[in-house]
Design a protein around this motif. Structure first.
Motif, PDB file in Angstrom:
ATOM      1  N   CYS A 233       0.881  -1.196  -0.007  1.00 38.46           N
ATOM      2  CA  CYS A 233       0.059   0.048   0.054  1.00 38.46           C
ATOM      3  C   CYS A 233       0.936   1.271  -0.001  1.00 38.46           C
ATOM      4  CB  CYS A 233      -0.853   0.001   1.160  1.00 38.46           C
ATOM      5  SG  CYS A 233      -2.058  -1.396   1.180  1.00 38.46           S
ATOM      6  N   THR A 234       1.814   1.352   0.944  1.00 41.01           N
ATOM      7  CA  THR A 234       2.694   2.459   0.832  1.00 41.01           C
ATOM      8  C   THR A 234       3.647   2.774  -0.421  1.00 41.01           C
ATOM      9  OG1 THR A 234       2.976   2.242   3.368  1.00 41.01           O
ATOM     10  CG2 THR A 234       4.716   3.467   2.407  1.00 41.01           C
ATOM     11  N   ASP A 235       4.173   1.738  -0.751  1.00 34.96           N
ATOM     12  CA  ASP A 235       4.977   1.464  -2.259  1.00 34.96           C
ATOM     13  C   ASP A 235       4.153   2.068  -3.421  1.00 34.96           C
ATOM     14  OD1 ASP A 235       7.222   0.908  -0.370  1.00 34.96           O
ATOM     15  OD2 ASP A 235       7.113  -1.288  -1.003  1.00 34.96           O
ATOM     16  N   GLY A 236       2.876   1.384  -3.445  1.00 38.32           N
ATOM     17  CA  GLY A 236       2.069   1.616  -4.476  1.00 38.32           C
ATOM     18  C   GLY A 236       1.510   2.968  -4.478  1.00 38.32           C
ATOM     19  N   ILE A 237       0.980   3.459  -3.253  1.00 46.86           N
ATOM     20  CA  ILE A 237       0.404   4.872  -3.485  1.00 46.86           C
ATOM     21  C   ILE A 237       1.594   5.990  -3.680  1.00 46.86           C
ATOM     22  CG2 ILE A 237       0.499   5.734  -0.961  1.00 46.86           C
ATOM     23  CD1 ILE A 237      -2.571   5.520  -3.053  1.00 46.86           C
ATOM     24  N   ARG A 238       2.879   5.598  -3.163  1.00 46.57           N
ATOM     25  CA  ARG A 238       3.963   6.474  -3.579  1.00 46.57           C
ATOM     26  C   ARG A 238       4.152   6.641  -5.090  1.00 46.57           C
ATOM     27  NH1 ARG A 238       7.519   4.146  -0.997  1.00 46.57           N
ATOM     28  NH2 ARG A 238       7.555   5.376   0.808  1.00 46.57           N
ATOM     29  N   SER A 239       3.989   5.573  -5.771  1.00 49.00           N
ATOM     30  CA  SER A 239       4.126   5.460  -7.162  1.00 49.00           C
ATOM     31  C   SER A 239       2.894   5.875  -7.957  1.00 49.00           C
ATOM     32  CB  SER A 239       4.361   4.018  -7.744  1.00 49.00           C
ATOM     33  OG  SER A 239       5.373   3.483  -7.194  1.00 49.00           O
ATOM     34  N   ILE A 240       1.874   5.867  -7.440  1.00 48.77           N
ATOM     35  CA  ILE A 240       0.517   6.286  -7.720  1.00 48.77           C
ATOM     36  C   ILE A 240       0.546   7.938  -7.796  1.00 48.77           C
ATOM     37  CG2 ILE A 240      -1.906   6.482  -7.748  1.00 48.77           C
ATOM     38  CD1 ILE A 240      -1.901   3.546  -6.823  1.00 48.77           C
ATOM     39  N   LEU A 241       0.919   8.570  -6.608  1.00 50.02           N
ATOM     40  CA  LEU A 241       1.152   9.907  -6.388  1.00 50.02           C
ATOM     41  C   LEU A 241       1.979  10.506  -7.459  1.00 50.02           C
ATOM     42  CD1 LEU A 241       0.979   9.854  -2.673  1.00 50.02           C
ATOM     43  CD2 LEU A 241      -0.833  10.789  -3.955  1.00 50.02           C
ATOM     44  N   GLN A 242       3.199   9.789  -7.755  1.00 48.55           N
ATOM     45  CA  GLN A 242       4.181  10.560  -8.489  1.00 48.55           C
ATOM     46  C   GLN A 242       3.754  10.487  -9.904  1.00 48.55           C
ATOM     47  OE1 GLN A 242       7.546   7.935  -8.006  1.00 48.55           O
ATOM     48  NE2 GLN A 242       8.044   8.894  -6.037  1.00 48.55           N
ATOM     49  N   ALA A 243       2.906   9.439 -10.257  1.00 47.98           N
ATOM     50  CA  ALA A 243       2.307   9.438 -11.631  1.00 47.98           C
ATOM     51  C   ALA A 243       1.093  10.491 -11.621  1.00 47.98           C
ATOM     52  CB  ALA A 243       1.749   7.981 -12.277  1.00 47.98           C
ATOM     53  N   MET A 244       0.300  10.765 -10.703  1.00 51.36           N
ATOM     54  CA  MET A 244      -0.737  11.649 -10.592  1.00 51.36           C
ATOM     55  C   MET A 244       0.080  13.034 -10.647  1.00 51.36           C
ATOM     56  SD  MET A 244      -3.432  10.199  -7.863  1.00 51.36           S
ATOM     57  CE  MET A 244      -4.560  11.667  -8.009  1.00 51.36           C
ATOM     58  N   GLN A 245       0.954  13.343  -9.994  1.00 58.94           N
ATOM     59  CA  GLN A 245       1.669  14.551 -10.326  1.00 58.94           C
ATOM     60  C   GLN A 245       2.302  14.738 -11.456  1.00 58.94           C
ATOM     61  OE1 GLN A 245       5.173  15.182  -7.617  1.00 58.94           O
ATOM     62  NE2 GLN A 245       5.045  17.320  -7.586  1.00 58.94           N
ATOM     63  N   HIS A 246       2.765  13.965 -12.025  1.00 55.33           N
ATOM     64  CA  HIS A 246       3.083  14.102 -13.619  1.00 55.33           C
ATOM     65  C   HIS A 246       2.253  14.030 -14.650  1.00 55.33           C
ATOM     66  CE1 HIS A 246       6.010  13.383 -16.764  1.00 55.33           C
ATOM     67  NE2 HIS A 246       5.228  12.339 -17.124  1.00 55.33           N
ATOM     68  N   THR A 247       1.037  13.614 -14.264  1.00 59.30           N
ATOM     69  CA  THR A 247      -0.008  13.591 -15.440  1.00 59.30           C
ATOM     70  C   THR A 247      -1.043  14.910 -15.066  1.00 59.30           C
ATOM     71  OG1 THR A 247      -1.476  11.966 -14.160  1.00 59.30           O
ATOM     72  CG2 THR A 247       0.210  11.200 -16.110  1.00 59.30           C
ATOM     73  N   GLY A 248      -1.050  15.363 -13.963  1.00 59.71           N
ATOM     74  CA  GLY A 248      -1.938  16.589 -13.218  1.00 59.71           C
ATOM     75  C   GLY A 248      -3.194  16.017 -12.993  1.00 59.71           C
ATOM     76  N   THR A 249      -3.272  14.541 -12.737  1.00 56.07           N
ATOM     77  CA  THR A 249      -4.659  14.204 -12.273  1.00 56.07           C
ATOM     78  C   THR A 249      -4.677  14.404 -10.725  1.00 56.07           C
ATOM     79  OG1 THR A 249      -4.198  12.300 -13.950  1.00 56.07           O
ATOM     80  CG2 THR A 249      -6.128  11.996 -12.034  1.00 56.07           C
ATOM     81  N   GLN A 250      -6.062  14.802 -10.290  1.00 60.00           N
ATOM     82  CA  GLN A 250      -6.123  15.477  -8.847  1.00 60.00           C
ATOM     83  C   GLN A 250      -6.937  14.493  -7.761  1.00 60.00           C
ATOM     84  OE1 GLN A 250      -3.643  17.889  -8.522  1.00 60.00           O
ATOM     85  NE2 GLN A 250      -5.027  18.388  -7.074  1.00 60.00           N
ATOM     86  N   ARG A 251      -7.990  13.800  -8.304  1.00 59.29           N
ATOM     87  CA  ARG A 251      -8.878  13.175  -7.500  1.00 59.29           C
ATOM     88  C   ARG A 251      -8.243  11.626  -7.122  1.00 59.29           C
ATOM     89  NH1 ARG A 251     -11.476  12.710  -3.418  1.00 59.29           N
ATOM     90  NH2 ARG A 251     -13.651  12.331  -3.197  1.00 59.29           N
ATOM     91  N   LEU A 252      -8.207  11.528  -5.881  1.00 58.89           N
ATOM     92  CA  LEU A 252      -7.692  10.159  -5.297  1.00 58.89           C
ATOM     93  C   LEU A 252      -8.645   9.527  -4.387  1.00 58.89           C
ATOM     94  CD1 LEU A 252      -5.504   7.843  -5.142  1.00 58.89           C
ATOM     95  CD2 LEU A 252      -4.282   9.389  -3.613  1.00 58.89           C
TER      96      LEU A 252
END
Length: 205
Positions: free
Chosen positions: A82-101
């Motif tokens: 969960c920790t490792d996965g969300i870290r990667s997801i958050l990085q991708a969201m920041q890179h793509t400009g996606t906001q809602r989680l």
């Protein structure tokens, strides 16, 4: 809506994908293998990859109206998924400009660990899983996303009852239960409505 779902091949994830497709949403999922999710729809897109592959995660997240994580520890799997996965997801969201989680946590994580003697006992029994949820929550709260953390108690495989309660102050107690079908329905409703922004509702029967 266009939804990006992580953990789609798990018990809750499959139900979430089914419900999202039935509601008419377009769904993109990350899978270790294309055959690990036995659903078929023209509105379902499979991206094969791992949580440590930034390009694959970015492909799932790109253009999504909401990202939903139902990641969880599997038997024999990494205890920090969960920790490792969300870290990667958050990085991708920041890179793509996606906001809602919307991210699946658990009742007993973070400050709710002090709610009762029963929760303190549960945390001792599954301490690594709960520490993983704590770490995930810390990363989500520190992010710039429009986040919601969903905290169910013990999960069952029962049918959806649609009579659950949801509140940031709810304390389910020893008998607290929630079906995975109802959990999926609640998370989907939060994605659709935008409710509980920057909050961590507890959901239970």
């Amino acid at each position: 809506m266009k939804l990006a779902i992580f953990g789609a091949s798990g018990a809750t994830g499959r139900l979430l994908v089914q419900q999202a497709l039935a509601a008419g949403h377009d769904v993109t999922v990350l899978l270790r293998s294309a055959g690990s999710l036995s659903l078929d729809s023209v509105r379902l897109q499979r991206i094969v990859g791992q949580l440590d592959q930034p390009d694959a995660i970015a492909a799932v997240v790109q253009g999504a109206d909401a990202v939903i994580s139902v990641l969880g520890v599997r038997k024999g799997g990494a205890q920090t998924v969960c920790t490792d996965g969300i870290r990667s997801i958050l990085q991708a969201m920041q890179h793509t400009g996606t906001q809602r989680l919307i991210a699946l946590s658990a009742y007993g994580a973070s400050e709710t660990q002090h709610d009762s003697w029963f929760i303190r006992l549960v945390r001792k029994i599954i301490r690594e899983k709960m520490r993983d949820k704590d770490g995930m929550e810390n990363l989500v709260r520190a992010s710039t996303t429009d986040w919601t953390l969903v905290r169910p108690p013990a999960l069952t495989n029962g049918a959806a009852m649609d009579d659950y309660r949801a509140s940031t102050s709810l304390k389910p107690g020893v008998a607290g239960r929630l079906s995975r079908a109802d959990l999926a329905g609640f998370m989907l409703s939060v994605a659709e409505s935008g409710d509980y922004l920057h909050q961590a509702p507890v959901v239970s029967l």
